[in-house]
Scaffold this motif. Sequence first.
Motif, short mmCIF file in Angstrom:
data_model
loop_
_atom_site.label_atom_id
_atom_site.label_comp_id
_atom_site.label_asym_id
_atom_site.label_seq_id
_atom_site.Cartn_x
_atom_site.Cartn_y
_atom_site.Cartn_z
N ASP A 220 0.66 -1.43 -0.06
CA ASP A 220 0.04 -0.08 0.04
C ASP A 220 0.82 1.15 0.14
N SER A 242 -7.62 1.07 -11.22
CA SER A 242 -8.37 -0.17 -11.04
C SER A 242 -7.78 -1.19 -10.27
N GLY A 243 -8.49 -1.77 -9.33
CA GLY A 243 -8.28 -2.60 -8.19
C GLY A 243 -7.46 -2.18 -7.12
N VAL A 244 -7.72 -0.59 -6.91
CA VAL A 244 -7.00 0.02 -5.90
C VAL A 244 -8.07 0.86 -5.02
N ASP A 245 -8.00 0.74 -3.92
CA ASP A 245 -8.89 1.85 -3.04
C ASP A 245 -8.06 3.21 -2.78
N ARG A 267 -8.29 -5.09 -1.04
CA ARG A 267 -7.75 -4.78 -2.36
C ARG A 267 -6.53 -3.71 -1.79
N ARG A 268 -5.59 -3.40 -2.75
CA ARG A 268 -4.59 -2.70 -2.59
C ARG A 268 -5.03 -1.25 -2.08
N ARG A 269 -4.35 -0.48 -1.44
CA ARG A 269 -4.80 0.89 -0.88
C ARG A 269 -3.78 1.97 -1.25
#
Length: 829
Positions: A220, A242-245, A267-269
Amino acid sequence: MSGAPSQRRLPIEESLPKILAEIQASPLTIVHAPTGAGKTTALPAAMLDDRRDEGMIWTLEPRRIAARAAARFVARRRGGAPGDEVGWHVRFEPRFHSETRLLYLTDGVAVRRLAEDPFLEGVRAVVFDELHERSLNTDLALAMVRRIQSEVRPDLRVVLMSATLDTAELAARFGEAPILSVPSRSFPVTIHYLPRPNTSSPVDRSLFGIRRALEQCKGDVLAFLPGVGEIHGAREGLADLSGVDVLPLYGALSAEEQDRALVPGPRRRVVLATNVAETSLTLEGIEAVVDTGLARVLRHDPGTGLDRLRLEPISQASADQRAGRAGRTAPGVAWRLWTEREHRARPAFDAPAIVRSDLSGLVLQLRAWGEPDPSALPWIEAPPAEAIEAGDRALRSLGLLDAHGLTPLGRRASTLPLHPRLAVLLLLGADAGYPESAALASAILSTRDPFRRHDPTQDSPPPNTTCDLLDRMDAVRSGRDPRLRRGASREIRRIADTLRRLVGTGGSPSDDEGVAIRRALATAWADRLAMRRGPSSSRALMRSGRGVQLTEGSGVREAALFACVVIDDGPRREGTVRLASAIEEDWLSPTTTRALRFNTDLLQVVAREERRLGAIVLHERPLPTPAASEALGLLLDAVRQDPRLLPVDSPEVSALRARIALLHELCPELGLPPPDTRWLEEQVPILLSGRTHLRDLDGASLARELLHLLPWAQRDALEQHAPERLPIPSGREARLRWELGSRPVLAVRMQELFGLEQTPTVAKGRSRVVLHLLAPNGRPAQITDDLGSFWTNTWAEVRKDLRARYPKHAWPEDPLSAAPLRGVKRRRR
């Protein structure tokens, strides 16, 4: 701190026995532990388990988010529920009970609790975490605790902790206190600098750094930005990920929103944070830190009484704290979005808040605590005397302080978790019968602005109103205003409910709600009242004398008088008023004075009766012309500010000075003064004495008056030896032209000097005049200071040339034997 904290061994744990022994042995212990060592959580918990002493342990944190997170982490690690054995107390949010033994609390809450319990009964130790931040309340709380320790509680233990302490300063300040250093963190952090910043925008720089971190790291990312506006801008710039908060983290978010950023998810932050994430927090899973190197710092301007958030580079110590967020649980990387050379030029540590902040709240707390002399407290660094004086003045203007100490209103205000100004708003609004409204108004102003800023390019002007704050209160109540930020209403209502409970039921209504709130604002913002410069003008003058301008986002467009409720710094020192509240003149208590001023149009001192609030003149009427004795000082001030009011550079005054200068230099025995600027300055008060105006002081009259200021003997000497005119053979007196630094000039037609053999002289014959011998057209045909040589050697040639051009004039072969003439010689009929 995560929702399910790991039980990994923290670096500080090996040092805990030694630290606990020192705490037992010494009243004050300093712990220097790097980021990630576990000092915020492990040391207070170890002190809790040390059963040699009973009583509660306070751990002070500079931020609410850190206090809540640390308490949750310790409670869950010990297998308990937050709020039981381990709890927290932050503003508007107590989470503890009578059996709580380890309490994490913000420094502001600690100050108020110290005022309520000056002996700290039931508390055995106070731990100051992240002392390096040196917030205003941290410095105040430490000074109060040390006073308690030295006078009534020698058993009380004090622990100071930080990762970036200036240990040399603390060692000098706390002489005998042991300083314990904990081994460095287990995981290294690699630092990268930008070789050359490609943009000055913090948002653009952060986007560049974040994308690079996502490409080169697997974990992260935590990005530090200077403010909430930049966080929202960066969030929009990362919308394509995409795929990241992408999660925000700042102090004004609700506890639930903050927790979402602190806890790893599936998900990845990318966490976008202000400096709230700089200390005391462990964000599990953070592998990379992206640092813009900027922060918004609140600084107080004593000259205007205003606080200003200024964008400034962070110190080296803060940069180290931020980088340390990446090395808490694994090796990390930090991208600093500035050059290494710029880094070396940054200050080592941040300036403490006590030397840059508004101290009115600090002064109020000290007064409530019974300390009339702030300098007597054992500060790390004493507050500036001028800032204390400004705080006293602010409290007096708010009606919280008088000659006898705190007023009843001041006592009540000191118990509230609000700035003194907001406390006055809350109390006066409640006393007027509107506790709910006053609580809502105070809650809106005590948090980060929950409303989107007005954009004049997109938004239509708001409706005309008497008070922008009342409009915002309506918007929060309805919850449907498009300007209101999402989730803001809920947090404001929570704070308002707490404030409402603090003030009770209030009094009986005597006005309607709008009038009651506006009257409370008029008192709470009495030092920031302003008067519009014209009926349709957006510009106004504050009572302090400072200019302000209302933004297009304010609906207060008609009121002549208004309070500047929210004001930002503006260009050219003119403030920008974002929220205003109309004020009625009969609510005010202006002073009536007889005022004298110099009128630049009339060039005269005039008298006026004025009803005014500071620099604001509400009404005025003319009075009779003042006496000359009263006018002298104003005339002198006017001349000092604009020397052109006295025509000292006029030809007449310059000629007088040149005459005096020549005799001062060539005839010192006559005693003439050096006519320099100092001499002129000495004459000005005498010249202006007895006057009320300057209308008749032109160059000629000023020269005459200066001449008459000389003693009679000096005036006589001037007339004899440096005269304005000289007699010439034609029978008239010709004017001399005097100029500083030059000999006098006598310009005459040469026919008027027929028969004169030698050049005239001045200064007792010690200086010849310069002769400009004029042709009939009035232009010099010859310039000389040797008339005899001219007649002998040059006259024949001049005569030949001019005789042909001007045949009607006399051109004798022997000018010394010819009779002088004033004009053209007439022919006989």
